[in-house]
Design an enzyme around this catalytic site. Structure first.
Site, PDB file in Angstrom:
ATOM      1  N   LYS A  13      -7.640 -33.390  37.170  1.00  0.00           N
ATOM      2  CA  LYS A  13      -6.890 -34.645  37.393  1.00  0.00           C
ATOM      3  C   LYS A  13      -6.480 -34.766  38.866  1.00  0.00           C
ATOM      4  O   LYS A  13      -6.612 -35.828  39.468  1.00  0.00           O
ATOM      5  CB  LYS A  13      -5.626 -34.696  36.507  1.00  0.00           C
ATOM      6  CG  LYS A  13      -5.900 -34.614  35.022  1.00  0.00           C
ATOM      7  CD  LYS A  13      -4.625 -34.697  34.203  1.00  0.00           C
ATOM      8  CE  LYS A  13      -3.660 -33.555  34.416  1.00  0.00           C
ATOM      9  NZ  LYS A  13      -4.170 -32.227  34.022  1.00  0.00           N
ATOM     10  N   ARG A  88       2.683 -38.404  29.705  1.00  0.00           N
ATOM     11  CA  ARG A  88       2.168 -37.284  28.907  1.00  0.00           C
ATOM     12  C   ARG A  88       2.693 -37.295  27.487  1.00  0.00           C
ATOM     13  O   ARG A  88       2.355 -36.412  26.699  1.00  0.00           O
ATOM     14  CB  ARG A  88       2.610 -35.956  29.525  1.00  0.00           C
ATOM     15  CG  ARG A  88       1.560 -35.374  30.422  1.00  0.00           C
ATOM     16  CD  ARG A  88       2.040 -34.059  30.953  1.00  0.00           C
ATOM     17  NE  ARG A  88       1.771 -34.056  32.358  1.00  0.00           N
ATOM     18  CZ  ARG A  88       1.142 -33.091  32.995  1.00  0.00           C
ATOM     19  NH1 ARG A  88       0.770 -32.016  32.356  1.00  0.00           N
ATOM     20  NH2 ARG A  88       0.920 -33.186  34.275  1.00  0.00           N
ATOM     21  N   ARG A 127      -7.904 -21.084  40.785  1.00  0.00           N
ATOM     22  CA  ARG A 127      -7.228 -22.036  41.687  1.00  0.00           C
ATOM     23  C   ARG A 127      -6.290 -21.309  42.658  1.00  0.00           C
ATOM     24  O   ARG A 127      -5.554 -20.408  42.279  1.00  0.00           O
ATOM     25  CB  ARG A 127      -6.419 -23.047  40.872  1.00  0.00           C
ATOM     26  CG  ARG A 127      -5.584 -23.973  41.758  1.00  0.00           C
ATOM     27  CD  ARG A 127      -5.060 -25.168  41.031  1.00  0.00           C
ATOM     28  NE  ARG A 127      -4.360 -24.845  39.811  1.00  0.00           N
ATOM     29  CZ  ARG A 127      -4.041 -25.734  38.878  1.00  0.00           C
ATOM     30  NH1 ARG A 127      -4.386 -26.998  39.038  1.00  0.00           N
ATOM     31  NH2 ARG A 127      -3.394 -25.382  37.799  1.00  0.00           N
ATOM     32  N   ARG A 160      -0.182 -20.718  41.453  1.00  0.00           N
ATOM     33  CA  ARG A 160       1.014 -21.342  40.890  1.00  0.00           C
ATOM     34  C   ARG A 160       1.638 -20.413  39.855  1.00  0.00           C
ATOM     35  O   ARG A 160       0.912 -19.741  39.116  1.00  0.00           O
ATOM     36  CB  ARG A 160       0.631 -22.668  40.214  1.00  0.00           C
ATOM     37  CG  ARG A 160       0.663 -23.837  41.161  1.00  0.00           C
ATOM     38  CD  ARG A 160       0.065 -25.088  40.604  1.00  0.00           C
ATOM     39  NE  ARG A 160       0.372 -25.417  39.235  1.00  0.00           N
ATOM     40  CZ  ARG A 160      -0.083 -26.513  38.612  1.00  0.00           C
ATOM     41  NH1 ARG A 160      -0.848 -27.363  39.263  1.00  0.00           N
ATOM     42  NH2 ARG A 160       0.208 -26.763  37.365  1.00  0.00           N
ATOM     43  N   ARG A 171       0.246 -24.055  27.857  1.00  0.00           N
ATOM     44  CA  ARG A 171       0.094 -25.428  28.386  1.00  0.00           C
ATOM     45  C   ARG A 171      -1.013 -26.174  27.637  1.00  0.00           C
ATOM     46  O   ARG A 171      -0.906 -27.371  27.377  1.00  0.00           O
ATOM     47  CB  ARG A 171      -0.196 -25.386  29.893  1.00  0.00           C
ATOM     48  CG  ARG A 171       1.049 -25.066  30.719  1.00  0.00           C
ATOM     49  CD  ARG A 171       0.720 -24.585  32.118  1.00  0.00           C
ATOM     50  NE  ARG A 171      -0.072 -25.506  32.898  1.00  0.00           N
ATOM     51  CZ  ARG A 171      -0.784 -25.148  33.976  1.00  0.00           C
ATOM     52  NH1 ARG A 171      -0.779 -23.904  34.389  1.00  0.00           N
ATOM     53  NH2 ARG A 171      -1.475 -26.051  34.635  1.00  0.00           N
TER      54      ARG A 171
END
Ligand code: AP5
Length: 215
Positions: A13, A88, A127, A160, A171
């Site tokens: 996203k 969301r 990431r 993160r 998640r």
């Protein structure tokens, strides 16, 4: 146009939202980034959100609705918005719909990005984020020239806190439970919904999104 990007963690996203906004001259509004900036700047709202984010839970609806709507409200009416990671929940979508109609705007298209869990988990594990300028890399797919160092500003690259494997699984569960039902909500509210297969290269996904939004 107001475009909403919906999709599970790691589906792309943020990557696609930034490209789409740049290509269409729109503003990229990423809910997670707004929260992380509020936290970094020591704003109370960021502190309130921190525990939820670290646990991989959604922050309370009102908190994120206020944060995003404040940004949209300040925008020029003629500038498009690419909303990434917001709404969301059905509650957030209802609040957004009411808020946009007060501004005489509406949701023009909802793009749902889809990929299998193993793709998402691999992307998130790889990431790396620059703490200084916010650039995003991936050790598997788009590594920096020098390991751990941002190509753009020389800042350090880190993971993160919510990207550890256990929190990522949670998640994904939260996405299925709380966010996936949004797709039927948008169908019922007559907003056009377009599904895009996100397990392709960044350029191919962007092409499919541009086609989906008619741009
Ligand atoms: P947020 O930051 O929005 O996290 P997320 O939705 O879990 O999504 P991610 O940022 O993990 O992934 P992404 O889809 O943006 O993928 P990316 O482009 O980075 O939210 C964090 C938290 O904030 C939430 O858990 C919640 O607590 C809170 N929050 C946020 N919004 C909220 C809301 N509305 N309500 C309540 N709480 C909210 O890509 C991932 C990686 O893959 C990158 O390394 C990238 O380089 C790479 N990549 C991307 N596309 C490709 C590709 N096509 N091929 C190969 N690699 C790719």
């Amino acid at each position: 146009m107001v475009v909403i990007l919906v999709g599970p963690p790691g589906v792309g996203k943020g990557t696609q939202g930034a490209l789409l906004a740049e290509a269409t001259g729109s503003r990229h509004i990423a809910a997670g980034d707004l929260l992380r900036v509020a936290l970094r700047d020591g704003i109370e709202l960021g502190r309130k959100a921190q525990d939820f984010m670290n646990r991989g839970e959604l922050v309370p609806d009102q908190l994120i609705v206020d944060l995003v709507c404040e940004v949209v409200e300040k925008m020029d009416r003629d500038v498009g918005a690419v909303l990434d990671g917001f709404p969301r929940t059905v509650g957030q979508a209802e609040s957004l719909g009411g808020f946009l109609s007060e501004l005489d705007r509406k949701v023009d298209v909802v793009v749902v990005l889809e990929a299998e869990d193993d793709v998402l988990v691999k992307r998130i594990a790889g990431r790396r984020n620059c703490g200084q300028c916010g650039a995003v890399y991936n050790v598997h797919f788009s590594p920096p020239k020098q390991e751990g160092i941002c190509d753009q500003c020389g800042g350090s690259l880190t993971q993160r806190p919510d990207d550890d494997p256990v929190t990522v699984r949670h998640r994904l569960d939260v996405y299925r439970r709380e966010t996936a039902p949004l797709v039927s909500y948008f169908h019922e509210s007559q907003a056009p919904v377009r599904r895009v297969q996100a397990d392709q290269s960044v350029a191919e996904v962007q092409r499919a999104i541009r086609e989906a939004v008619g741009g």
